[in-house]
Design an enzyme around this catalytic site. Structure first.
Site, mmCIF file in Angstrom:
data_model
loop_
_atom_site.group_PDB
_atom_site.id
_atom_site.type_symbol
_atom_site.label_atom_id
_atom_site.label_comp_id
_atom_site.label_asym_id
_atom_site.label_seq_id
_atom_site.Cartn_x
_atom_site.Cartn_y
_atom_site.Cartn_z
ATOM 1 C CD GLN A 1 -3.307 0.131 0.305
ATOM 2 O OE1 GLN A 1 -3.558 -1.043 0.528
ATOM 3 N NE2 GLN A 1 -3.966 0.825 -0.586
ATOM 4 C CE LYS B 1 -5.493 -3.848 2.557
ATOM 5 N NZ LYS B 1 -5.617 -3.311 1.188
ATOM 6 C CG ASP C 1 -8.475 -5.699 1.004
ATOM 7 O OD1 ASP C 1 -7.830 -4.999 0.227
ATOM 8 O OD2 ASP C 1 -8.305 -6.935 1.083
#
Ligand code: GLU
Length: 449
Positions: free
Chosen positions: A115, A130, A170
């Site tokens: 990320q 995350k 996600d």
């Protein structure tokens, strides 16, 4: 064959292995980046002196906590949740939450690490992070999902904020879950802080085109890769693994641009529909009824269902892995090439194994790595943050146009970087180096923090 690491980078990688035992996906993500950074250290020795690579490999902060909740039978359940705040040199930590039984620290760290570079490539002011939990949403009732989300937020709220850390969705986390998480955050903090989450519903601060953004963005990136070769997606036969948010909107945009999408999948099997996937039916089954893909062939008898089948065995010109990590192996890559595949773009995070990537690159197949090709989702999250900050709400057309421009820019930036580092058209090299330089230079400028 595993590619060697530069002699300066090998000890750094060995250190990552030693400090993070058992976290194989994290090791894989770090190695892939380090394999491409050798020439960067030669060109920018100050980044080596500043130990930027060593610092990037160590998260700024990691939070691991217990999430107790009660199921519908009144039984107590315990899950584990994570938030890895990896790097905030470019902006607040930013990245989704994943709810899936496979989640453990190694998965969240690989995702958080990826990320950092992905978010840097968007050109927007977002750092990398995350989170997630080993909670399995499959088969859970709506109330169970809500209770779980509320319990998770009762701990997480103290760690996040619109200027600190901004979660999103996600795998296993969509608008419904974001709603429950945001609702609990608002209740505990007594603040309507829209910018603390992205992926929100339209009536409560969400952005138009965010739902579509990851899948659409992947197709925009793919189109740019094909353009370089004088090709276009129009008329191409595509296969898309997965049938979640990314897959659905990759299929939608590919079809809108004239492709023929003939297959998609879930963890149990593959649907092949030579008429082209019926998108309305797919959305009805996955988004509204939350059922398995087997329902697709019950409704549409012309389609076939391959239980435990491998989607990459189906002949296609374009392959789009949009399900999960390490779903496309070297053997799959060989099979794709044998069947005439001319391009691969990753809608998921790290869906191609290192050996799979090597096979594709050696065959000269344009390969769009996830950190570039799927950056449209998080980019549109940053656009959602912009709208929240200005208390504005943009039209679908405007937002989609911005998304497309961002993907075109990411492609150009990766391509030009690959040329600069003597690896023309290698988007793995381009994405890793371009992302690394942006973050690394910001870190150097911010001093030893
Ligand atoms: N989970 C998505 C990704 O992998 C989106 C993250 C976000 O919007 O913050 O990039």
């Amino acid at each position: 064959m595993v590619a060697g690491l530069d002699e300066k980078l090998e000890p750094i990688y060995q250190d990552v292995l030693r400090r993070n035992p058992g976290e194989t996906e994290f090791h894989q993500a770090v190695r892939e980046v380090l394999e491409t950074l050798g020439p960067v250290l030669v060109k920018y020795p100050e980044l080596a002196d500043q130990k930027i690579i060593q610092r990037i490999c160590e998260p700024e902060r990691q939070i691991i906590f217990r999430v107790p909740w009660q199921d519908d039978r009144g039984q107590i359940q315990i899950n584990r949740a994570f938030r890895v705040e990896f790097n905030s040199a470019l902006g607040p930590f930013k990245g989704g939450m994943r709810f899936h039984p496979s989640v453990y620290l190694g998965i969240i760290k690989f995702l958080g690490f990826e990320q950092i570079f992905k978010n840097a490539l968007t050109g927007l002011p977002i750092g990398g992070g995350k989170g997630g939990s080993d909670f399995d949403p499959k088969g859970k009732s709506d109330s169970e999902i809500m209770r779980f989300c509320q319990s998770l937020m009762t701990e997480l709220y103290r760690h996040i904020g619109e200027h600190t850390d901004v979660p999103a969705g996600d795998i296993g986390v969509g608008q419904r879950e974001i709603g429950y998480l945001f609702g609990q955050y608002k209740r505990i903090t007594n603040r309507y802080e829209s910018g603390v989450f992205t992926g929100k519903g339209l009536s409560w601060g969400g952005s138009r085109a965010r739902t579509e953004a990851t899948g659409y963005g992947t197709i925009f990136f793919l189109e740019e890769m094909l353009k370089v070769r004088g090709e276009s997606i129009e008329g191409k036969t595509c296969i898309v693994s997965g049938s979640g948010n990314v897959a659905i909107y990759a299929i939608e945009k590919a079809m809108a641009m004239g492709a023929r999408v003939i297959a998609c999948s879930d963890s149990n099997g593959v649907v092949v529909d030579q008429d082209g996937i019926d998108l309305d039916l797919l959305k009805q089954i996955k988004e509204i009824e939350r059922r398995r893909l087997t329902s697709y062939v019950q409704e549409k008898t012309s389609a076939t269902y391959l239980e435990d089948g491998c989607i990459w065995n189906i002949p296609c010109q374009v392959a789009l892995p949009c399900a999960t990590q390490n779903e496309l192996t070297a053997k799959d890559a060989q099979c794709l090439i044998k069947n005439g595949c001319i391009a691969v773009a990753e809608g998921a995070n790290m869906p191609t194994t290192p050996e799979g990537i090597r096979v594709l690159l050696e065959a000269g197949i344009p390969f769009g790595p996830g950190k570039a090709a799927n950056a449209g989702g998080v980019a549109t999250s940053a656009l959602e943050m912009q709208q929240n900050a200005s208390r504005d709400s943009w039209s679908f057309e405007h937002t989609e146009q911005r998304l497309q421009q961002i993907m075109v820019n990411i492609h150009r930036h990766c391509y030009e970087t690959s040329e600069e580092f003597d690896a023309q058209g290698n988007y793995v090299v381009g994405a890793n180096i371009a992302g690394f330089l942006k973050v690394g230079q910001a870190m150097a400028a911010l001093g030893l923090v």
